[in-house]
Design a protein around this motif. Sequence first.
Motif, short mmCIF file in Angstrom:
data_model
loop_
_atom_site.label_atom_id
_atom_site.label_comp_id
_atom_site.label_asym_id
_atom_site.label_seq_id
_atom_site.Cartn_x
_atom_site.Cartn_y
_atom_site.Cartn_z
N UNK A 180 0.84 -1.20 0.00
CA UNK A 180 0.00 0.00 0.00
C UNK A 180 0.88 1.26 0.00
N UNK A 181 1.96 1.22 0.78
CA UNK A 181 2.86 2.38 0.84
C UNK A 181 3.49 2.62 -0.54
N UNK A 182 3.91 1.54 -1.21
CA UNK A 182 4.52 1.67 -2.54
C UNK A 182 3.50 2.26 -3.52
N UNK A 183 2.24 1.79 -3.41
CA UNK A 183 1.18 2.30 -4.31
C UNK A 183 0.94 3.79 -4.06
N UNK A 184 0.89 4.17 -2.78
CA UNK A 184 0.65 5.58 -2.43
C UNK A 184 1.81 6.45 -2.92
N UNK A 185 3.04 5.94 -2.76
CA UNK A 185 4.21 6.72 -3.19
C UNK A 185 4.18 6.92 -4.71
N UNK A 186 3.77 5.87 -5.44
CA UNK A 186 3.67 5.97 -6.90
C UNK A 186 2.62 7.00 -7.28
N UNK B 102 -0.46 9.38 6.99
CA UNK B 102 0.02 10.74 6.74
C UNK B 102 -0.07 11.05 5.25
N UNK B 103 0.26 10.08 4.38
CA UNK B 103 0.20 10.31 2.94
C UNK B 103 -1.24 10.49 2.47
N UNK B 104 -2.15 9.71 3.08
CA UNK B 104 -3.57 9.83 2.70
C UNK B 104 -4.10 11.21 3.08
N UNK B 105 -3.67 11.71 4.24
CA UNK B 105 -4.09 13.04 4.69
C UNK B 105 -3.56 14.10 3.73
#
Lengths: 51, 254
Positions: free
Chosen positions: A37-43, B245-248
């Motif tokens: 999920x973190x990798x997807x969000x970073x992309x 934090x990224x979602x926010x």
Amino acid sequence: MFGEHAAFIIPSYLISFVALAGASLVIWRTHIARKKELARMEAQMDQANNE
Amino acid sequence: MTMTSETAIRSNASNLWGLANPTRFMGFANRAIPVLGIATMLLFAIGLYLSFTAPEDYQQGYTVLIMFIHVPAAWLAMMTYSVMSISALGSIVWRHPLADVSLRTAAPLGAVFTFLALATGSLWGKPMWGTWWEWDARMTSVLILFIIYLGIIALSKAFDEPSEAAQPLAIMTLVGVPLLPIIKFSVDWWNTLHQPASVSRFDRPAMGPEFLYPLLIMALAYMALFFTLHFMSMRNEVLARRIRAMKMKQARRK
């Protein structure tokens, strides 16, 4: 094996194994899911920054 | 004290303090987890081998095998709560987010160990005492510890924003601390079905080495497993907070 008390000894070890292996598995799977999920969000963030 | 040893102490202290930084902690955890995982497996292999090759007890027969998993689970139930209490102090005194991460991720592990102590104790009690459960001081206090663990887990999930839960969680954890000496000394203070401590007197343990060594190695295996799973859970929680934090950040952009 384990004599007349096998019906108590085997479930003790079984419960301990299931609980500890289960906890380890849940924590490991959570780690894989969060990393994905973190990798997807970073992309997504990189894409948004480029736009 | 020489300058070199002073510098070494300062350097060690700053290294430890540096781990409180989540990014540095992640680096440390990524290196420590595989080492701890291997140590856990080795300790379990040796501990289980010694347990299953131990002789029958002259009174308990083969049910002594349950001791090798029941006693470490009970010790870990209390050790986990001690770790949580230290984390609670870190959370209240320094308001450090990693202390809160440590506290909330240790609680489910503590609940698992306490459940195992209760379940295996019950399975040991039936053939030895003739009862699955008795409301004696040791068993009742461990059951209360289990309920406190469940309460802490429930409270940690009751807040949308993790930082808002940090102080209530720390206070609730510290409220439960007096239970630890009650559990430890319950067998001395009250008449219980449990025997007094057999291992705490290392100079004169009330247990033969054929049972003491497997028990201690199994306890080390449980401890290594706890630290492996605790670091893994802490790493998961740090990742969850980064995702949040990224979602926010994304939501604010929209």
